[in-house]
Design an enzyme around this catalytic site. Sequence first.
Site, PDB file in Angstrom:
ATOM      1  CG  HIS A   1      -7.412  34.437  17.046  1.00  0.00           C
ATOM      2  ND1 HIS A   1      -8.239  35.173  16.536  1.00  0.00           N
ATOM      3  CD2 HIS A   1      -6.442  35.082  17.454  1.00  0.00           C
ATOM      4  CE1 HIS A   1      -7.773  36.553  16.531  1.00  0.00           C
ATOM      5  NE2 HIS A   1      -6.835  36.595  17.265  1.00  0.00           N
TER       6      HIS A   1
ATOM      7  CG  HIS B   1      -4.392  36.506  20.170  1.00  0.00           C
ATOM      8  ND1 HIS B   1      -3.978  36.990  18.915  1.00  0.00           N
ATOM      9  CD2 HIS B   1      -3.706  35.891  20.670  1.00  0.00           C
ATOM     10  CE1 HIS B   1      -2.650  36.473  18.858  1.00  0.00           C
ATOM     11  NE2 HIS B   1      -2.437  35.920  19.911  1.00  0.00           N
TER      12      HIS B   1
ATOM     13  CG  ASP C   1      -8.492  41.191  20.473  1.00  0.00           C
ATOM     14  OD1 ASP C   1      -7.697  39.934  20.570  1.00  0.00           O
ATOM     15  OD2 ASP C   1      -7.864  41.878  19.613  1.00  0.00           O
ATOM     16  CG  HIS C   2     -10.451  37.870  18.320  1.00  0.00           C
ATOM     17  ND1 HIS C   2     -11.388  37.797  17.124  1.00  0.00           N
ATOM     18  CD2 HIS C   2      -9.430  38.708  18.469  1.00  0.00           C
ATOM     19  CE1 HIS C   2     -10.388  38.961  16.524  1.00  0.00           C
ATOM     20  NE2 HIS C   2      -9.447  39.177  17.413  1.00  0.00           N
TER      21      HIS C   2
ATOM     22  CG  HIS D   1      -3.165  36.185  14.075  1.00  0.00           C
ATOM     23  ND1 HIS D   1      -2.613  37.352  13.525  1.00  0.00           N
ATOM     24  CD2 HIS D   1      -3.767  36.362  14.981  1.00  0.00           C
ATOM     25  CE1 HIS D   1      -2.771  38.140  14.401  1.00  0.00           C
ATOM     26  NE2 HIS D   1      -3.484  37.506  15.481  1.00  0.00           N
TER      27      HIS D   1
ATOM     28  CG  ASP E   1      -7.060  39.075  14.567  1.00  0.00           C
ATOM     29  OD1 ASP E   1      -6.123  39.374  15.462  1.00  0.00           O
ATOM     30  OD2 ASP E   1      -8.167  39.453  14.467  1.00  0.00           O
TER      31      ASP E   1
ATOM     32  CG  HIS F   1      -9.602  43.108  14.332  1.00  0.00           C
ATOM     33  ND1 HIS F   1      -8.328  43.228  14.432  1.00  0.00           N
ATOM     34  CD2 HIS F   1      -9.815  42.450  15.515  1.00  0.00           C
ATOM     35  CE1 HIS F   1      -7.720  42.611  15.404  1.00  0.00           C
ATOM     36  NE2 HIS F   1      -8.530  42.124  16.172  1.00  0.00           N
TER      37      HIS F   1
END
Length: 301
Positions: A61, A63, A65-66, A138, A206, A265
């Site tokens: 996805h 976000h 942090d990814h 998520h 997530d 994670h």
Amino acid sequence: MLDVCLLGTAGMMPLPYRWLTSLMARYNGSSLLIDCGEGTQIAMKEKGWSAKPIDTICFTHYHADHISGLPGLLLTMGNAERTEPLTMVGPKGLERVVNALRVIAPELPFEIRYLELSQQAERLVEHGYHITAFRVNHNVPCYGYTIEIPRAGQFQVERAKELGIPVKCWNKLQKGETVTLEGKEYTPEMVLGAPRKGIKLCYCTDTRPVPAITEYAQNADLLIIEGMYAEKEKAAKAKQYKHMTFYEAAEIARDAGVFDMWLTHFSPSLVRGEDYMEEVRSIFPAAKLGKDGKTIELDFQ
């Protein structure tokens, strides 16, 4: 053989001892990356692996942090004189998101192919990787990934001799190729036994626990799965923000019958994850705590 390295294990923000989320796999000269959080390049350098052979990048996805490490990674690949096309896979909106990030990496010497996901489950094949993307739960569209390397049946020498197939055709037939020689066609099915067990890796972060994870991780050699929270008092927080606890991840590993499981994670608040692993292993004995740089070679049986 599939080489697997967990490059980063942090969720939300990088820490001095924990880079953001990323996984890298290598097979037959081609590399595949899942997610590209901040610090991915540094983790790659610490491991001694190169970014240049990456042919496919899958995103769970969008976000930060990814995906926040992507622009720098693309520039590094371009500076390494890569010219081969790069395939990116991710939820709908992938091309829009990547193009926005590429404002600071506008010129690249290679083409980017975008494969946007919209179904509950989608399958594709890239450079020998048989990829299944499956929808999870998520607070934004998010997918887990199963990476499989299939293995053909054993070549039956006596059968090839009985059929009078020339020896010069054997190698290609063993590789699954159809061969035509002197007007005759020979197919792999004529000389290969039943397909043998291949290699299966499942990666999922997530999300809340959903049946799809258990379904697509079934009998995997390795399941790498989110364990955002270990503290029991944070179970409500996991539900609120649609993440998983160590114990929920272990239950999925147990129910899916996987061979091995790594947690990843982690919440920035998690300091001594190993303190919680005894209870986790009471649910799934093969559970392990992921860490940056953790590597395994998955081989055919």
